[in-house]
Structure formats: C-alpha cells, structure tokens
Design a protein around this motif. Sequence first.
Motif, PDB file in Angstrom:
ATOM      1  N   LEU A 177       0.837  -1.192   0.000  1.00 48.01           N
ATOM      2  CA  LEU A 177       0.000   0.000   0.000  1.00 48.01           C
ATOM      3  C   LEU A 177       0.877   1.248   0.000  1.00 48.01           C
ATOM      4  O   LEU A 177       1.759   1.401   0.842  1.00 48.01           O
ATOM      5  N   GLU A 178       0.618   2.141  -0.929  1.00 43.60           N
ATOM      6  CA  GLU A 178       1.285   3.437  -0.915  1.00 43.60           C
ATOM      7  C   GLU A 178       0.550   4.325   0.098  1.00 43.60           C
ATOM      8  O   GLU A 178      -0.571   4.778  -0.153  1.00 43.60           O
ATOM      9  N   PHE A 208       6.747   2.552   0.300  1.00 48.14           N
ATOM     10  CA  PHE A 208       7.196   3.783   0.951  1.00 48.14           C
ATOM     11  C   PHE A 208       7.310   4.909  -0.068  1.00 48.14           C
ATOM     12  O   PHE A 208       7.947   4.767  -1.112  1.00 48.14           O
ATOM     13  N   ASP A 209       6.682   6.037   0.234  1.00 48.19           N
ATOM     14  CA  ASP A 209       6.747   7.219  -0.630  1.00 48.19           C
ATOM     15  C   ASP A 209       6.834   8.451   0.259  1.00 48.19           C
ATOM     16  O   ASP A 209       5.842   8.839   0.887  1.00 48.19           O
ATOM     17  N   PRO A 210       7.995   9.095   0.318  1.00 47.65           N
ATOM     18  CA  PRO A 210       8.172  10.216   1.252  1.00 47.65           C
ATOM     19  C   PRO A 210       7.372  11.454   0.903  1.00 47.65           C
ATOM     20  O   PRO A 210       7.060  12.262   1.781  1.00 47.65           O
ATOM     21  N   SER A 211       7.005  11.614  -0.356  1.00 45.88           N
ATOM     22  CA  SER A 211       6.341  12.856  -0.774  1.00 45.88           C
ATOM     23  C   SER A 211       4.982  13.043  -0.123  1.00 45.88           C
ATOM     24  O   SER A 211       4.520  14.171   0.048  1.00 45.88           O
ATOM     25  N   HIS A 212       4.328  11.934   0.247  1.00 49.12           N
ATOM     26  CA  HIS A 212       3.002  12.028   0.849  1.00 49.12           C
ATOM     27  C   HIS A 212       3.056  12.244   2.356  1.00 49.12           C
ATOM     28  O   HIS A 212       2.019  12.474   2.986  1.00 49.12           O
ATOM     29  N   LEU A 213       4.261  12.149   2.907  1.00 51.35           N
ATOM     30  CA  LEU A 213       4.419  12.263   4.353  1.00 51.35           C
ATOM     31  C   LEU A 213       4.898  13.641   4.779  1.00 51.35           C
ATOM     32  O   LEU A 213       4.414  14.193   5.769  1.00 51.35           O
ATOM     33  N   ASP A 229      10.098  -4.109   8.754  1.00 55.36           N
ATOM     34  CA  ASP A 229       9.846  -5.367   8.053  1.00 55.36           C
ATOM     35  C   ASP A 229       8.672  -5.283   7.089  1.00 55.36           C
ATOM     36  O   ASP A 229       8.257  -6.301   6.529  1.00 55.36           O
ATOM     37  N   ARG A 230       8.146  -4.083   6.866  1.00 52.11           N
ATOM     38  CA  ARG A 230       6.969  -3.932   6.008  1.00 52.11           C
ATOM     39  C   ARG A 230       7.207  -3.035   4.803  1.00 52.11           C
ATOM     40  O   ARG A 230       6.259  -2.717   4.081  1.00 52.11           O
ATOM     41  N   ILE A 231       8.439  -2.626   4.576  1.00 52.43           N
ATOM     42  CA  ILE A 231       8.740  -1.813   3.402  1.00 52.43           C
ATOM     43  C   ILE A 231       9.021  -2.779   2.254  1.00 52.43           C
ATOM     44  O   ILE A 231      10.109  -3.335   2.126  1.00 52.43           O
ATOM     45  N   TYR A 232       8.013  -2.989   1.430  1.00 54.49           N
ATOM     46  CA  TYR A 232       8.119  -3.964   0.342  1.00 54.49           C
ATOM     47  C   TYR A 232       8.559  -3.334  -0.973  1.00 54.49           C
ATOM     48  O   TYR A 232       8.922  -4.054  -1.906  1.00 54.49           O
ATOM     49  N   HIS A 233       8.513  -2.017  -1.043  1.00 54.17           N
ATOM     50  CA  HIS A 233       8.883  -1.302  -2.269  1.00 54.17           C
ATOM     51  C   HIS A 233       9.108   0.144  -1.870  1.00 54.17           C
ATOM     52  O   HIS A 233       8.603   0.594  -0.842  1.00 54.17           O
ATOM     53  N   ALA A 234       9.879   0.885  -2.663  1.00 52.82           N
ATOM     54  CA  ALA A 234      10.181   2.272  -2.304  1.00 52.82           C
ATOM     55  C   ALA A 234      10.078   3.183  -3.520  1.00 52.82           C
ATOM     56  O   ALA A 234      10.684   2.913  -4.563  1.00 52.82           O
ATOM     57  N   HIS A 235       9.297   4.234  -3.359  1.00 55.44           N
ATOM     58  CA  HIS A 235       9.211   5.283  -4.370  1.00 55.44           C
ATOM     59  C   HIS A 235      10.151   6.428  -3.995  1.00 55.44           C
ATOM     60  O   HIS A 235      10.272   6.792  -2.822  1.00 55.44           O
ATOM     61  N   MET A 236      10.772   6.988  -5.000  1.00 52.26           N
ATOM     62  CA  MET A 236      11.535   8.222  -4.856  1.00 52.26           C
ATOM     63  C   MET A 236      10.678   9.333  -5.450  1.00 52.26           C
ATOM     64  O   MET A 236      10.452   9.393  -6.665  1.00 52.26           O
ATOM     65  N   LEU A 291      14.665   1.416  -6.245  1.00 52.20           N
ATOM     66  CA  LEU A 291      14.274   2.785  -5.937  1.00 52.20           C
ATOM     67  C   LEU A 291      13.526   3.272  -7.168  1.00 52.20           C
ATOM     68  O   LEU A 291      14.120   3.518  -8.215  1.00 52.20           O
ATOM     69  N   SER A 292      12.210   3.359  -7.042  1.00 52.42           N
ATOM     70  CA  SER A 292      11.367   3.624  -8.199  1.00 52.42           C
ATOM     71  C   SER A 292      10.909   5.077  -8.197  1.00 52.42           C
ATOM     72  O   SER A 292      10.253   5.528  -7.258  1.00 52.42           O
ATOM     73  N   ILE A 293      11.282   5.780  -9.234  1.00 52.14           N
ATOM     74  CA  ILE A 293      10.945   7.195  -9.317  1.00 52.14           C
ATOM     75  C   ILE A 293       9.521   7.363  -9.827  1.00 52.14           C
ATOM     76  O   ILE A 293       9.166   6.892 -10.903  1.00 52.14           O
TER      77      ILE A 293
END
Length: 331
Positions: A177-178, A208-213, A229-236, A291-293
């Motif tokens: 979930l994003e 994980f997407d920092p822009s929404h936080l 243990d729940r970061i399954y993917h990361a957006h940049m 690291l997915s932009i």
Amino acid sequence: MARPVTLFTGQWADLPLEEMCKKAQDFGYDGLELACWGDHFEVDKALSDDTYCNRKRELLEKYDLQLFAISNHLVGQAVLDNIDARHKAILPEYVWGDGDPAGVNERAIEEMKNTARAAQKLGVSVVNGFTGSSIWHLLYDFPPTPREMYDAGYQLLADRWNPILDVFQECGIKFALEVHPTEIAFDIYSAEMSLKALDNREEFGFNFDPSHLIWQGVDPVEFIRYFPDRIYHAHMKDASVTLNGRTGILTSHLPFGDQRRGWDFRSVGRGGVRFEEIIRALNDIGYGGPLSIEWEDMGMNRDQGAREACQFTKNVDFAPSDIAFDGAFGD
C-alpha cells in the motif's frame, strides 16, 4: 551493490509502452514499474492471453530494462471508497460497469484478486497500490465523530481486503500500500491501525513514498524505522511545502501546479525530502529492492525531470559499510 533505479509508468500512461521503454533506456533507468492502465499492463489480457506476459517481458528485455513490481493504484482505490462520479475516469470500463457503487466495489475487489494472479504470471513478487478509504471524509473531527465510525472503517478494510490478500498469499505475491492521503493508511499511526485490522498478515505491507508524508509533518525516515519489516517497495518522489501566510496545508481546493497551494510535488531532488537520510534508513532495515521514481512536477518538463531524477537517485544511493571505520585503530 547499488539498488536498481526504476521509473513508475503511471504518469506516462498516455504513451505506448514501447515508447516509454525507449525513453527510460535513454534516460538511464535500470527498469520500469508497470502501471496497470494504458497499454502498460492490462490485467484482463494477462489472464486471458497466455502470450501476453511473455511479450511484455520480451519488450522490456529488448531495451535492457528490469521489472520488479506492477502497480494497480486506480482499481485498488475503488475497493474501500464511497464511489462517486470521480471514479469513472480512473477505472476500466469493465470495473466501472453501470456505476452502481456496490457493484463497483465488488468488481474492484475481483480485479485486485486478478492482479495478484497476473503478477504471478508475469513473474513479479510485489503489487503496489491503493486501498481507498470509507472514512477519509471523517478526517476533521467535526461534527464530532463517534469512535465506532472509525472502527467501522478499519473493519471494512478487514472484510474487503482479507479475501483479496488470501489470493495474494496463494500466488506468493506481496501487496504494498502506498501510504497516502485518501487511503485507509495515510500516516504512521493509521498505517499501524491498518496492520492491526488485518492481523499483521505478511501479505500486506507498504510502498514507501516520502512525498506524501513530509507535507503532513511526518518524517519519512521515522516511517521506515517504524515499519522495518513492512517496506516492500520504495518510491523516490519529492514535495515542497511553501506556507507563506496565505497558503494552507489543506490547499484551498486548488489544483496541483497552482502556485497558491501550500504544498506541491517536485521533481526528485528539487523539494524538501532528505533523500540521503532515507537511503541510510533503507540501508539500516536491509531494503535491497528498487528505488522507483514516481515523477510528478507540474512546473517542469517531464523528460528533463525524469532524466535528472534518475541521475540524482543513482548519485544519492550507496551501500552500507561492511566495516567499522574505527576498526583500523585496534590491534
């Protein structure tokens, strides 16, 4: 070893996938994160045509692009949402159907189950997306909201998403979930409540997407450390807060790109996200995925921005140390 840098195709779905592949290769990306809209990845075709997934793989390989995840944000949004006319524009016609809200919810649930099956056929292990939320409209607690109304929202999450996650489990796929405003989880504590509602089942984690936080005042690094243990993917993805005494954090019903907004998305490296600290936190939790932009910046040419964001991300990424720097001082 450097993590692969990929480009999420959701904001490029107006282009045919092959054109997107050519651009991504030219920009310097290692791979793509395919959106389940446009012609980039179509769940129904993946399940009805036994050659479809192989053809997608072959196209990516033609341009030396890797694939780690697909994303079905738009349909996922309709699982928990209170459906209205806005959803018609984001859903496939066969999910929207006649627009009856209960029917849309049910068809979205089935489509998310099929997304797990399609991901298995494609050979990826993560599906990113949204859940929607039946209680987002209760964000501001007036008129005063009985606790039972919030509880009902998390119960609905369990009721509708557990059957979906059962299929994810059967297929060996994770749902990420994003965490995002308008979702059932939009900050640290609502994410924690969502996990609790789902009995902390392993199939459910976070993209994980920092822009929404950051515009909410939530430190993205704290999010990583709270859910190691729940970061399954990361957006940049970047954002900038520009409160000047007239602007507000709730953005005054102004559209993205309007300079009067109190915050907006920015091209990666041009906003307020501290990406070096994010890399250090990801290293600390052992995240080795892409690291997915997700490129969004209404004030910048997207080709220039995507090329620049790729190089920025490759420059900011680094592997953790495998020695103690002061080890050389010992015997």
